[in-house]
Design a protein around this motif. Structure first.
Motif, PDB file in Angstrom:
ATOM      1  N   HIS A 143     -10.532  -6.576  -7.363  1.00  0.00           N
ATOM      2  CA  HIS A 143     -10.562  -8.025  -7.207  1.00  0.00           C
ATOM      3  C   HIS A 143     -10.445  -8.335  -5.721  1.00  0.00           C
ATOM      4  N   PRO A 144     -11.139  -9.382  -5.235  1.00  0.00           N
ATOM      5  CA  PRO A 144     -11.090  -9.665  -3.798  1.00  0.00           C
ATOM      6  C   PRO A 144      -9.684  -9.879  -3.245  1.00  0.00           C
ATOM      7  N   ARG A 145      -8.724 -10.235  -4.078  1.00  0.00           N
ATOM      8  CA  ARG A 145      -7.377 -10.453  -3.560  1.00  0.00           C
ATOM      9  C   ARG A 145      -6.452  -9.274  -3.807  1.00  0.00           C
ATOM     10  N   TRP A 146      -6.630  -8.618  -4.949  1.00  0.00           N
ATOM     11  CA  TRP A 146      -5.704  -7.533  -5.288  1.00  0.00           C
ATOM     12  C   TRP A 146      -6.486  -6.326  -5.739  1.00  0.00           C
ATOM     13  N   SER A 147      -6.123  -5.171  -5.224  1.00  0.00           N
ATOM     14  CA  SER A 147      -6.661  -3.950  -5.784  1.00  0.00           C
ATOM     15  C   SER A 147      -6.104  -3.858  -7.193  1.00  0.00           C
ATOM     16  N   GLN A 148      -6.929  -3.523  -8.170  1.00  0.00           N
ATOM     17  CA  GLN A 148      -6.420  -3.453  -9.545  1.00  0.00           C
ATOM     18  C   GLN A 148      -6.137  -2.022  -9.959  1.00  0.00           C
ATOM     19  N   ALA A 149      -6.173  -1.095  -9.003  1.00  0.00           N
ATOM     20  CA  ALA A 149      -5.994   0.317  -9.329  1.00  0.00           C
ATOM     21  C   ALA A 149      -4.587   0.611  -9.841  1.00  0.00           C
ATOM     22  N   SER A 150      -3.596  -0.133  -9.333  1.00  0.00           N
ATOM     23  CA  SER A 150      -2.228   0.109  -9.765  1.00  0.00           C
ATOM     24  C   SER A 150      -1.515  -1.214  -9.964  1.00  0.00           C
ATOM     25  N   GLU A 151      -0.301  -1.124 -10.505  1.00  0.00           N
ATOM     26  CA  GLU A 151       0.460  -2.346 -10.769  1.00  0.00           C
ATOM     27  C   GLU A 151       1.942  -2.082 -10.572  1.00  0.00           C
ATOM     28  N   ARG A 152       2.688  -3.135 -10.295  1.00  0.00           N
ATOM     29  CA  ARG A 152       4.145  -3.020 -10.214  1.00  0.00           C
ATOM     30  C   ARG A 152       4.725  -3.451 -11.551  1.00  0.00           C
ATOM     31  N   ARG A 153       5.379  -2.527 -12.234  1.00  0.00           N
ATOM     32  CA  ARG A 153       6.005  -2.857 -13.511  1.00  0.00           C
ATOM     33  C   ARG A 153       7.357  -3.500 -13.217  1.00  0.00           C
ATOM     34  N   VAL A 160       0.836  -1.208   0.000  1.00  0.00           N
ATOM     35  CA  VAL A 160       0.000   0.000   0.000  1.00  0.00           C
ATOM     36  C   VAL A 160       0.870   1.257   0.000  1.00  0.00           C
ATOM     37  N   GLU A 161       2.189   1.072   0.136  1.00  0.00           N
ATOM     38  CA  GLU A 161       3.147   2.175   0.059  1.00  0.00           C
ATOM     39  C   GLU A 161       2.712   3.375   0.897  1.00  0.00           C
ATOM     40  N   LEU A 162       2.515   3.073   2.179  1.00  0.00           N
ATOM     41  CA  LEU A 162       2.256   4.100   3.193  1.00  0.00           C
ATOM     42  C   LEU A 162       0.929   4.828   3.036  1.00  0.00           C
ATOM     43  N   SER A 163       0.050   4.295   2.224  1.00  0.00           N
ATOM     44  CA  SER A 163      -1.268   4.924   2.110  1.00  0.00           C
ATOM     45  C   SER A 163      -2.229   4.274   3.111  1.00  0.00           C
ATOM     46  N   TRP A 164      -2.573   5.033   4.158  1.00  0.00           N
ATOM     47  CA  TRP A 164      -3.478   4.489   5.173  1.00  0.00           C
ATOM     48  C   TRP A 164      -4.861   4.290   4.601  1.00  0.00           C
ATOM     49  N   THR A 201     -11.199  -9.921   2.749  1.00  0.00           N
ATOM     50  CA  THR A 201     -11.346 -10.689   3.983  1.00  0.00           C
ATOM     51  C   THR A 201     -10.008 -11.252   4.467  1.00  0.00           C
ATOM     52  N   TYR A 202      -9.105 -11.575   3.544  1.00  0.00           N
ATOM     53  CA  TYR A 202      -7.835 -12.154   4.017  1.00  0.00           C
ATOM     54  C   TYR A 202      -7.012 -11.113   4.755  1.00  0.00           C
ATOM     55  N   ILE A 203      -7.156  -9.835   4.359  1.00  0.00           N
ATOM     56  CA  ILE A 203      -6.454  -8.770   5.083  1.00  0.00           C
ATOM     57  C   ILE A 203      -7.132  -8.547   6.444  1.00  0.00           C
ATOM     58  N   THR A 204      -8.458  -8.572   6.457  1.00  0.00           N
ATOM     59  CA  THR A 204      -9.177  -8.440   7.720  1.00  0.00           C
ATOM     60  C   THR A 204      -8.704  -9.502   8.717  1.00  0.00           C
ATOM     61  N   LEU A 215      -5.492   3.237   1.536  1.00  0.00           N
ATOM     62  CA  LEU A 215      -5.496   1.946   0.854  1.00  0.00           C
ATOM     63  C   LEU A 215      -5.533   0.806   1.859  1.00  0.00           C
ATOM     64  N   LEU A 216      -4.810   0.995   2.971  1.00  0.00           N
ATOM     65  CA  LEU A 216      -4.796  -0.050   4.004  1.00  0.00           C
ATOM     66  C   LEU A 216      -6.203  -0.255   4.552  1.00  0.00           C
ATOM     67  N   LEU A 217      -6.868   0.838   4.819  1.00  0.00           N
ATOM     68  CA  LEU A 217      -8.229   0.769   5.358  1.00  0.00           C
ATOM     69  C   LEU A 217      -9.164   0.093   4.353  1.00  0.00           C
ATOM     70  N   LYS A 218      -8.981   0.452   3.084  1.00  0.00           N
ATOM     71  CA  LYS A 218      -9.799  -0.122   2.026  1.00  0.00           C
ATOM     72  C   LYS A 218      -9.577  -1.644   1.974  1.00  0.00           C
ATOM     73  N   ASP A 219      -8.303  -2.036   2.005  1.00  0.00           N
ATOM     74  CA  ASP A 219      -7.977  -3.460   2.023  1.00  0.00           C
ATOM     75  C   ASP A 219      -8.616  -4.153   3.221  1.00  0.00           C
ATOM     76  N   PHE A 220      -8.512  -3.502   4.375  1.00  0.00           N
ATOM     77  CA  PHE A 220      -9.038  -4.089   5.612  1.00  0.00           C
ATOM     78  C   PHE A 220     -10.541  -4.344   5.483  1.00  0.00           C
TER      79      PHE A 220
END
Ligand code: HEM
Lengths: 206, 306
Positions: free
Chosen positions: B260-270, A105-109, A120-123, A111-116
Motif C-alpha cells: 500500500h502506498p502508505r504502509w508496507s503490508q508485508a508485516s504487522e504489529r500485533r 523498519v526495525e533496523l532493516s536498511w 512518496t511521503y517517506i521520500t 526496508l528503509l530503501l524500499k520505503d524511500f
C-alpha cells in the motif's frame, strides 16, 4: 514594545519551553517502561512516531518564525536564539527518524530503501531531513565563517524543507486535516511577512 | 448452554497449527448478551498457536471510527453520545422483502456465537478479538435477495449531532460510510454480523448495535453501526475507494504481497506492541484464512483487484 536586550535567562527560558515536549515524552516513556501501554498506548510505535512527527513540524515552524517575530515585534535579541530553535527542530526530526528506524523498519536498511523509493511521503520526509542535516552541520561559527556568502545561500534550503515536511504530512494523512490547515496558514503568514519585507526593501532601494 | 465446535468451518480442526483458546473465560459473561440472541456455540476458525486474545481495554479503546474523530482514542471518548435504541435498518434493492425494520426484529430468534478472529487493520497493526456474531448469510437470506443481487452494500448511521467527526469541517469523507461485499463473500461462513464482544454487548465505539466482520479483509471493510442494507447488481463504491481509488479497492483482501502506498503490508504489529518488542509478525495471505476464502477469488488477479 520595549526592546529586550539579549540575556541568557531568556534564552534558557526558550530552551526549556522548546524541550518541554521532550520532558513530557520522557515521562510517557517512563510510564511505558513501568507498565506497557500505559504511556504510549497499545501501539507505541505509532504513538511515538506521531508525537515526535507533530512536534517536529511545530518546532520547524517555530524556528522559521523567529526572524519574523523578531522583525514584527522589534526584538533583535531573538536573532541570538534562531540557531538554537533550528537545532531543536532538527533534534525532534532526528528522534522522529530514529523512532521510524527502530520501530517501523526495525533496523532493516533494505526496508528503509524500499520505503524511500516506493512511498512518496517517506521520500519527502527524508529529503526534508537531509536539508535540515546540512543546515545543522553548518550551523557552527566555524562553518559560517568558512562558507561566507554561501552560508546564507545554503540556509535558504529551509524554504524547501518546510514545504517538504508539509507534503510529507499531507501525503500520509488519510483524513482529519485540521492541524495541517493550521500549519499551512502559519507557513503562509510567515511567507507573507517575508514577501512584504522584500517588497519594501526593493521600494526603498529604487 | 451448548458449547460445541462449529460445524461450519471444519478446516480449523484439521489444521495442526490451530489451537483452541481457553473459552471458559467467556462462558461466564454470556448472560450479558443482548436480547434476542444467545450464546450457543463457539468457533475459532483457524486460530494459530501464537494468537493470543488482545486485552479487552485495547479492543474497546483503540479504534478507528472516523465518525467520532480521527484519533484512535476518539471513538472511546466520544461514542457514548450515540443513541442505539431504537435502531432502524433500511433494506432496499434487489430483494423481495424490503423496507424499514427494527434491529431487534431482524435478529429475533437468531443465535450469536462466539468467533475468535484475527483483525488486521490496513495501518499494519492487528488484534485477536472474541466477537459474538450471527452468520451474515442467515441475516441476509431472510430478506430473500433476488437473482439480480450480486452485491450487498452497507451504510453506517449519519447523525452529525451525535457524531462529531461527521460535523467536522476538516474531514473530506462523504458520509455515510459505505462498504460492500460480493454476495458469495457475504455468504461465506466466516462472514458475520457482530452484536457483542468479550461476551458483552457491543460497545458503541466498536460499532453498536451491530457491525460487519469479514476477518480476511482489512478492518475498514467491516463497517460499523449499520443502518442500511442494499442488494444490487453493481459493485458498490466503498468510502475509501471513493476518497483514494489508487490506494483502496473494493476487495481489500489482506495481502502481504500488495504493498500500500502508505504502509508496507508485508508485516504487522500485533497489539499490544511495546517499545522493546513491537510484536511484529509476517502478514498472512487473507489474514490467515486462505483455506476458507481463497476459492472465492479463483482466476482473479488480486494485484489488480486489490
Ligand atoms: C522533515 C522533517 C519531518 C517532519 C516535520 C515530519 C513530520 C511528521 C508528522 C507531522 C507526522 C504525522 C503525525 C500524525 O499524523 O499525527 C509524521 C509521521 C510519520 N513520519 Fe515524519 N516527519 C519528518 C521526517 C520524516 C522522516 C525522515 C521519516 C522517515 C524516513 C518520517 C517518517 C514518518 C512516518 C513513518 C510517519 C507515520 C506514518 C504512519 O502514520 O504510520 N518522517 N511525520
Amino acid at each position: 514594545m520595549a526592546k529586550i536586550r539579549p540575556n541568557n535567562t531568556l534564552k534558557l527560558a526558550l530552551a526549556v519551553l522548546a524541550s518541554s515536549p521532550l520532558a513530557w515524552l520522557v515521562y510517557l516513556i517512563a510510564l511505558e517502561i513501568a507498565e506497557p501501554t500505559s504511556g504510549l498506548g497499545p501501539d507505541p510505535a505509532e504513538g511515538l512516531l506521531h508525537y515526535l512527527g507533530e512536534w517536529s513540524m511545530i518546532m520547524l515552524l517555530v524556528a522559521f518564525s523567529v526572524t519574523s517575530v523578531r522583525r514584527i515585534f522589534k526584538q533583535p535579541f531573538l536573532a541570538t536564539s534562531r540557531r538554537m530553535m533550528g537545532l531543536f527542530a532538527f533534534a525532534y526530526v532526528v528522534l522522529h527518524l530514529l523512532a521510524y528506524i527502530l520501530l517501523y523498519v526495525e533496523l532493516s536498511w533494505q526496508l528503509l530503501l524500499k520505503d524511500f523509493v516506493e512511498r512518496t511521503y517517506i521520500t519527502a520526509g527524508i529529503a526534508g531531513f537531509l536539508g535540515l542535516l546540512a543546515m545543522a552541520i553548518t550551523s557552527t561559527k566555524g562553518w559560517r565563517r568558512r562558507l561566507g556568502q554561501n552560508w546564507l545561500r545554503l540556509h535558504k534550503v529551509i524554504y524547501l524543507v518546510v514545504p517538504l515536511a508539509l507534503l510529507h504530512l499531507i501525503w500520509l494523512r488519510k483524513d482529519g486535516f485540521g492541524d495541517i490547515a493550521l500549519y499551512l496558514l502559519w507557513f503562509a503568514i510567515l511567507l507573507g511577512e517575508r514577501g512584504y519585507r522584500v517588497k519594501r526593501f526593493r521600494k526603498a532601494a529604487t | 448452554m451448548l458449547i460445541g465446535k462449529s460445524p461450519k468451518i471444519p478446516t480449523s480442526e484439521i489444521n495442526s497449527e490451530t489451537t483452541y483458546l481457553n473459552r471458559r473465560k467467556f462462558m461466564g459473561q454470556s448472560a450479558a448478551l443482548i436480547a434476542g440472541a444467545s450464546l450457543m456455540s463457539t468457533a475459532q476458525a483457524g486460530l494459530r498457536a501464537d494468537d493470543e486474545i488482545t486485552p479487552e481495554d485495547i479492543v474497546t479503546q483503540f479504534n478507528n471510527f472516523y465518525e467520532f474523530g480521527t484519533d484512535k482514542s476518539d471513538p472511546f471518548e466520544n461514542a457514548h453520545t450515540m443513541t442505539t435504541d431504537p435502531w432502524t435498518v433500511n433494506v432496499s434493492g434487489e430483494a423481495k422483502k424490503t423496507g424499514d425494520f427494527a434491529f431487534e426484529d431482524i435478529i429475533k430468534g437468531m443465535t450469536a456465537e462466539e468467533r475468535i478472529y484475527r483483525f488486521r487493520c490496513v495501518e499494519a497493526w492487528s488484534m485477536v478479538v472474541p466477537w459474538m456474531g450471527i452468520s451474515l448469510k442467515k441475516i441476509l437470506e431472510q430478506f430473500e435477495p433476488t437473482g439480480n443481487a450480486k452485491y450487498v452494500e452497507f451504510k453506517t448511521l449519519v447523525r452529525p449531532e451525535e457524531m462529531p467527526g461527521q460535523s467536522s469541517f476538516f474531514s473530506s469523507i462523504d458520509w455515510p460510510y459505505t462498504e460492500g461485499l460480493r454476495m458469495d463473500e457475504a455468504y461465506n461462513p466466516l462472514s458475520i454480523m457482530v452484536t457483542g464482544v468479550f461476551g458483552k454487548e457491543l460497545p458503541n465505539q466498536n460499532g453498536a448495535p451491530w457491525r460487519l466482520m469479514v476477518p480476511w479483509k482489512y478492518g475498514f471493510k467491516s463497517v460499523k453501526s449499520i443502518v442500511s442494507i442494499r442488494f444490487t447488481d453493481q459493485e458498490p463504491i466503498n468510502t475509501w475507494q471513493q476518497l483514494q481509488a489508487s490506494e483502496y479497492g473494493f476487495y481489500a483482501n489482506v495481502n502481504p504481497s500488495v504493498s500500500h502506498p502508505r504502509w508496507s503490508q508485508a508485516s504487522e504489529r500485533r497489539l499490544p506492541s511495546t517499545l522493546f518488542n513491537t510484536n511484529r509478525r509476517p502478514t498472512l495471505p487473507f489474514n490467515g484464512y486462505a483455506e476458507e476464502v481463497a476459492h472465492l477469488y479463483k482466476g482473479m488477479d488480486l494485484r489488480k483487484s486489490f
